[in-house]
Enzyme design. Sequence first.
Site, mmCIF file in Angstrom:
data_model
loop_
_atom_site.group_PDB
_atom_site.id
_atom_site.type_symbol
_atom_site.label_atom_id
_atom_site.label_comp_id
_atom_site.label_asym_id
_atom_site.label_seq_id
_atom_site.Cartn_x
_atom_site.Cartn_y
_atom_site.Cartn_z
ATOM 1 N N GLU A 114 3.334 5.516 -3.155
ATOM 2 C CA GLU A 114 3.501 6.793 -2.460
ATOM 3 C C GLU A 114 4.958 7.037 -2.071
ATOM 4 O O GLU A 114 5.457 8.141 -2.224
ATOM 5 C CB GLU A 114 2.608 6.815 -1.205
ATOM 6 N N ASP A 115 5.624 6.016 -1.567
ATOM 7 C CA ASP A 115 6.927 6.246 -0.945
ATOM 8 C C ASP A 115 8.131 5.728 -1.723
ATOM 9 O O ASP A 115 9.269 5.957 -1.317
ATOM 10 C CB ASP A 115 6.967 5.588 0.445
ATOM 11 N N ASP A 171 -25.033 2.811 32.713
ATOM 12 C CA ASP A 171 -24.699 1.463 32.238
ATOM 13 C C ASP A 171 -23.310 1.404 31.620
ATOM 14 O O ASP A 171 -23.035 2.006 30.604
ATOM 15 C CB ASP A 171 -25.741 0.950 31.240
ATOM 16 N N ASP A 176 -4.691 0.650 7.754
ATOM 17 C CA ASP A 176 -3.436 1.418 7.746
ATOM 18 C C ASP A 176 -3.453 2.418 8.900
ATOM 19 O O ASP A 176 -2.511 2.522 9.681
ATOM 20 C CB ASP A 176 -3.325 2.134 6.391
ATOM 21 N N HIS A 201 0.780 -1.240 0.000
ATOM 22 C CA HIS A 201 0.000 0.000 0.000
ATOM 23 C C HIS A 201 0.813 1.293 0.000
ATOM 24 O O HIS A 201 0.323 2.323 -0.450
ATOM 25 C CB HIS A 201 -1.021 0.015 1.155
#
Length: 726
Positions: free
Chosen positions: A80-81, A263, A143, A76
């Site tokens: 992006e990285d 409760d 994630d 994932h």
Amino acid sequence: METFEEHYASMRRCILAHNPLTDMALIDRAVDYAAQKHRNQKRKDGSPYIIHPLAVAEIVAETGLDTDAILGAILHDCIEDTDSTYDEIARQFGSTVASLVEGVTKLTRVEYSTLEQQQMENLRKMFMAMSKDIRVVLIKICDRLHNTRTMQYQTPAKQISKSRETMDIYAPLAHRLGMQKIKWELEDTSLKYLDPEGYDEIMHYLGEHQAEADKFMKSIQSKITTRLSAVGIHGSIYGRIKHVYSIYRKMKSQNKSIDELYDMYAFRVIVDTISDCYNVLGHIHDLFNLVPGRFKDYISTPKPNMYQSLHTTVIGQQGIPFEVQIRTWEMHETAEYGIAAHWKYKQGVEGGSEKDFEWVRRLLESQQEENDAEDYIHSLKVDMFDDEVFVFTPKGKVMSLPAGSTPIDFAYAIHSGVGNAMVGAKVNNRIASYDQQLENGDIVEILTSKSAKGPSRDWLKICNSNQARTKIKQWFKKEKREENVAHGKASFEGELRRANLSPAILQDSELLPQLLKKLAFDNLDDMYAAIGYGGLTAAKAFGRIRDDLTRATRQSQQKEPPKMPEQSAVKASRHKDSGVIVEDIDSCMIKFSRCCTPVPGDEIIGFITKGYGVSVHRRDCKNAAGADDPRQAGRWVKVSWGTAEEKPFATTFEIDSVDRDGIWIDIATALTAAKVKISEISGREMPAGKARTVATFEVKNVTELEAIRNKIRNIDGVIDVRRGQN
Ligand code: MN
């Protein structure tokens, strides 16, 4: 510090426990790929980055999601990285997995920090809408769960902003998707950072009362167990203290301290069949005292997130109230993992339990005809938002528009003033055409200008929202009123002439109110505007009053000479012998146009009308613009003023001023001081604190007119004085 090997092993165990048929070679290959891509990255705690995707994949597996989703979780953060791309992932793991990764990447890129508060519902919807495949949201939630679990390594500022985000976006999303277990953990962990004192207070109290609570829960548990085995119902009973955040919320909303709380305990009875659920309910109500008004049947009426259970609240002998939730195992799975649980029952299970999953059936209704389970999964999209598109303002506000909307819709959704002043648009920082269809997540900026001409009629075809359409139409109605009135008047008078009637008849003060009533307008200008705008045809309007006009015309012809001669008829006759010279035409009827009211000294031009002689316009009248059109050349004739005419001519000034009290009285006073006869003076408000006064009065010539114009110009607050153009 946890090691890669530990996480890897733990993830594999979890995957196999949930689905022993999983292709583990494929999983291993994805781990190798991701580990290779992330090899140079470290987590905040110094451990190798790959541990994070592995942990996320484990959570995904735990929720019961399928192999594609697990692969998506392992990969994932690759796009992006790292230098990984959609194509590369698609080649190695298939396009479904690549799309999941790409979808998660998109959601990761949404900048929450700039977003306005109060926008969360829209944002959550956008989240769903941006993920064509619901598994994208599910992976993103897992994630976030892992990031929440490892929040202690972040800076305090990050801890707070991320926790806020989790509370605002992710926990409600998890709730909507029915993932109760994950929702609770997200809320409790976030609370720890958002209100450490409040969190500690509850944890401290629970710790101190642990023994007591355990004892209480055991006694209730054994009481129920004993009863169920006595009547031969097979079930599992669990007691728990409600999760920290729900206790916290109750304390806040009821303004109570923790020991005053009503409760805090919840018991869960899980049985095999629905009829057992109702049987158990009867036994619970028999064993304990019922708290009235607290029973809820979510089995016959499931919650929107498909949650099903029977809920009741009772009081035990110790006087402590507690809630009991009764459900089947399938319902339990759904309650814990929500929509994700669906995949578990899709995989490896032949038919069977499917028909018990009423909610899955409903979710999949549109895909009923498809047989292949995999196809079901792929086509399971969040179509509840298919008719909406979510976009951002440059400042990060989320706007919800109908699907297919364009920058025009966006502009009018912000404000009609923005739409009307629009001269261009940028989408994601690039100049966009007006008809570009907006997509989820687009950042839209509208370029405006004070000198914008306003919307064009084409915009009505381009825009897709009723809001924009209505506002554009309003603009045409309002801003183009003068134009509409002129057009409408021309075509209406055309109708009259075709019927051999004089437009002058409309000015009859006795007849007019009667006509307006039949026409259903307050005044003639409103009707002309409606005709000009196209809301009404001239023929239709004329049809409504044709008989009245014919009758009135006949009567006035019989009354000779007329007692109250109609104004423009007077003017025509007056000017007829007053010496306007029409070139090449010896004797003809002269009519002075009402639109520009020329006076001696003005440059003028004549137009040969059909049956009404020559109508005289000022050369600068916009209705005389046609004189330059060669097709109409034959109908325009040169005219000039003859001998000086001492009789007065009616003319009109349009005076723009600031909108102050008494401005029109000052104007009237100035006119009276100039010794002219005022026949009409009226004012109306204009936008931006302005006012417009229209004054009709009589002057002998243009010299006198200009002198008066100067006087009016000197009145305090007057901005502009124009010759009237009706
Ligand atoms: Mn991540």
